[in-house]
Design a protein around this motif. Structure first.
Motif, PDB file in Angstrom:
ATOM      1  N   UNK A 104      33.136 -42.965   2.324  1.00 29.67           N
ATOM      2  CA  UNK A 104      34.452 -42.503   1.667  1.00 29.67           C
ATOM      3  C   UNK A 104      34.250 -42.158   0.177  1.00 29.67           C
ATOM      4  N   UNK A 105      33.448 -42.979  -0.507  1.00 30.37           N
ATOM      5  CA  UNK A 105      33.122 -42.716  -1.994  1.00 30.37           C
ATOM      6  C   UNK A 105      31.928 -41.903  -2.390  1.00 30.37           C
ATOM      7  N   UNK A 106      31.387 -41.215  -1.230  1.00 31.33           N
ATOM      8  CA  UNK A 106      30.260 -40.424  -1.693  1.00 31.33           C
ATOM      9  C   UNK A 106      30.449 -38.994  -2.041  1.00 31.33           C
ATOM     10  N   UNK A 107      31.811 -38.575  -2.042  1.00 29.89           N
ATOM     11  CA  UNK A 107      32.103 -37.276  -2.620  1.00 29.89           C
ATOM     12  C   UNK A 107      32.402 -37.192  -3.977  1.00 29.89           C
ATOM     13  N   UNK A 108      31.766 -36.056  -4.713  1.00 29.48           N
ATOM     14  CA  UNK A 108      31.765 -35.959  -6.171  1.00 29.48           C
ATOM     15  C   UNK A 108      33.116 -34.987  -6.427  1.00 29.48           C
ATOM     16  N   UNK A 109      33.738 -35.401  -7.586  1.00 33.03           N
ATOM     17  CA  UNK A 109      34.926 -34.343  -7.685  1.00 33.03           C
ATOM     18  C   UNK A 109      34.300 -32.795  -8.005  1.00 33.03           C
TER      19      UNK A 109
END
Length: 585
Positions: free
Chosen positions: A65-70
């Protein structure tokens, strides 16, 4: 009493930097097999393996869930195009939602229950909605596309009903890309024949699907331009592409296509040569048809030496290079003799007008009635059947079908029911239905399934009565109705709802005969109940789709522009019953 607090759970072990985290598939595999059956490195002395596995799964979930970069916001798509067609009546819109939501497909097995199978009514509903020219409600488009994705038989009618907004949605969701492939030019506008430069550029540079769509669009308006485009690149096209391009000439085939098709007879691809020969054989005045007529007539003659005239057959002794160039396949299928194989191909490709001149000026029924010597009747009549189907000749089709009460007596004894169904396609719908009704009256329903599939929907009154009477006879015979489930399914879709009144008398459970299958009467009553319920439902569907006549005192209705459809969010899986999408800006 003092109670010491429970020690906090040990933190999940996170792999050190540079160590690959366990994949989600690996975690699922360990969980399914069990940590005792598949030991792993998740457990520690202070933390049992099952709990450590769950900790690792929690860490993997957070990591995912947190692995996407803006990233910069993507450009918003253009609003969906409007649909100028009239809106679907409210009752019909509710019916469509029910049809799209039904996934029962029957109860499975031989017994289907008494409830209608709504999925089988969807094609008929779409055909009726398209005949009225309605536009699909915006909120049903995702479900329509999902249904068309799962059933290729629905795609033409579903995409026609969904309209341009379905193509707009298909560009935003990879699951619906089939709609772009099915649309002419992939949903893009095709240039007209007046824009010669754009036509040439698309033909030279377009994708294969766009080029096929271009040929189809130009064929009906400017067939000469279609041939010019094919000739301009023919020698550089792949064999499989040449075959598809050649197939586009079937629509509007005429004598003007003959020079190009004659050239294609020398193509290096056998399939291209065979298709070109098939198209030329469909032109009775072509040079190939004349050559085939000469060859076939040399093999079939009239023998007057006996007590009565008869046809004698002498198959060709060899397949020469000329025959092969004209589309005759040299090698027969397994179990088929070479000479009979060549004979069938020659007779099939010869114009049917050849035989009256060759066989003493006799009419077609007289020719079909002639005996054929030495056991060649089945082979000769089967070839004539294929010729009648290819040339769409109703006179020959009628003669070869013979009497429906005794098909073998007046028609080809070796011709299968599938070939008879093809012959029926050359007759007018009313005559076709009358012939099948006569066949059912004489032979029952056990062999009529393929023949019924060739009849126009809804079935004509004589055919509907014949089917209902035959079903009633089958019920009285005391067998189970499952042997007739295919005919029952056809009747649900094709029987005129006006037959409902005659069917109501069959809903009661009859007295069980001593030699009847146990419980057969109840199962028949259940099957007839489903048929009656489905016919009533079809009648309701027709009424819902029929526009109400305008009231004389009603004010004119202002035109309402349809709201644009918002783009689906990533991963959105809308289903029937979802709220309508918000308008795109």
């Amino acid at each position: 009493m003092n109670v010491s607090p429970a020690p906090p759970p040990a933190p999940a072990t996170i792999p050190p930097s540079g160590t690959a985290a366990p994949s989600w598939e690996d975690l699922v595999t360990h969980a399914l097999l069990g940590t005792d059956r598949r030991p792993s490195g998740y457990g520690t002395a202070d933390r049992p393996a099952p709990l450590a596995l769950l900790d690792a799964a929690a860490v993997a979930t957070v990591r995912r869930r947190a692995g996407l970069r803006p990233a910069p916001a993507a450009r918003r798509p253009e609003p969906a195009p409007g649909d100028p067609r009239p809106a679907l009546p409210a009752a019909a819109a509710r019916r469509l939602a029910l049809l799209l939501a039904d996934r029962s497909g029957g109860t499975g097995g031989g017994r289907r229950g008494s409830a209608p199978d709504l999925t089988e009514l969807l094609p008929q509903w779409l055909a009726a909605a398209n005949a009225h020219g309605y536009a699909a409600p915006s909120h049903t488009l995702p479900a329509l596309l999902d249904a068309a994705r799962g059933r290729t038989d629905l795609r033409p009618a579903a995409l026609a009903f969904a309209g341009p907004r379905a193509l707009w949605l298909a560009r935003l969701n990879p699951d619906w890309r089939f709609a772009l492939r099915a649309a002419p030019g992939g949903g893009t506008a095709l240039p007209g024949p007046e824009d010669g430069e754009a036509v040439r550029r698309l033909w030279q540079e377009g994708l294969f699907a766009e080029r096929v769509a271009l040929l189809g669009a130009l064929r009906g308006r400017t067939p000469a331009l279609t041939r010019d485009l094919l000739l301009s690149t023919w020698s550089t096209e792949r064999a499989e592409d040449r075959l598809m391009f050649l197939d586009s000439l079937r629509a509007g085939l005429s004598g003007a296509d003959e020079p190009f098709l004659e050239q294609a007879l020398g193509d290096r691809s056998r399939n291209v040569r065979a298709t070109a020969a098939e198209l030329l054989a469909a032109l009775p005045d072509s040079a190939l048809a004349a050559r085939m007529a000469v060859r076939a007539a040399a093999c079939v003659a009239l023998d007057r030496t006996g007590n009565s005239p008869a046809i004698v057959v002498e198959p060709p002794p060899e397949c020469d290079s000329g025959m092969e160039r004209d589309g005759v396949v040299v090698t027969p299928p397994t179990g088929r003799g070479e000479r009979s194989w060549w004979l069938g191909q020659l007779v099939e490709a010869a114009p049917l007008g050849t035989w009256s001149r060759r066989l003493g000026g006799r009419t077609v029924p007289e020719i079909v009635a002639l005996p054929v010597a030495d056991g060649w009747q089945g082979e000769l009549h089967a070839a004539w059947c294929r010729a009648a189907v290819r040339q769409k000749d109703p006179v020959w089709s009628r003669a070869l079908l013979g009497s429906p009460s005794a098909p073998e007596a007046g028609g080809p004894g070796a011709v299968s029911l599938a070939e008879r169904a093809k012959l029926l396609a050359a007759l007018e719908p009313a005559e076709r239905a009358a012939w099948v009704a006569g066949f059912i009256a004489a032979h029952g329903l056990s062999e009529a399934f393929q023949l019924l599939g060739s009849c126009a929907v809804p079935w004509a009154a004589p055919l509907g009565r014949a089917v209902v009477d035959a079903l009633n006879i089958a019920r009285d015979a005391g067998s189970y109705p499952w042997s007739f489930s295919g005919v029952m399914g056809l009747a649900e879709r094709c029987l005129d709802p006006a037959e409902t009144a005659r069917l109501e008398a069959l809903l009661a459970i009859p007295d069980e005969r001593e030699d009847a299958a146990p419980g057969a009467g109840g199962y028949w009553a259940e099957a007839f109940q489903r048929l009656v319920t489905t016919l009533r439902l079809r009648a309701e569907m027709t009424a819902e789709l029929t526009p109400a006549p305008p009231r004389p005192d009603a004010p004119p209705r202002p035109d309402a522009s349809p709201r644009p459809v918002a783009p689906p969010r990533p991963g959105d899986q809308s289903r029937p019953g979802d709220q309508p999408p918000e308008a795109a800006g």
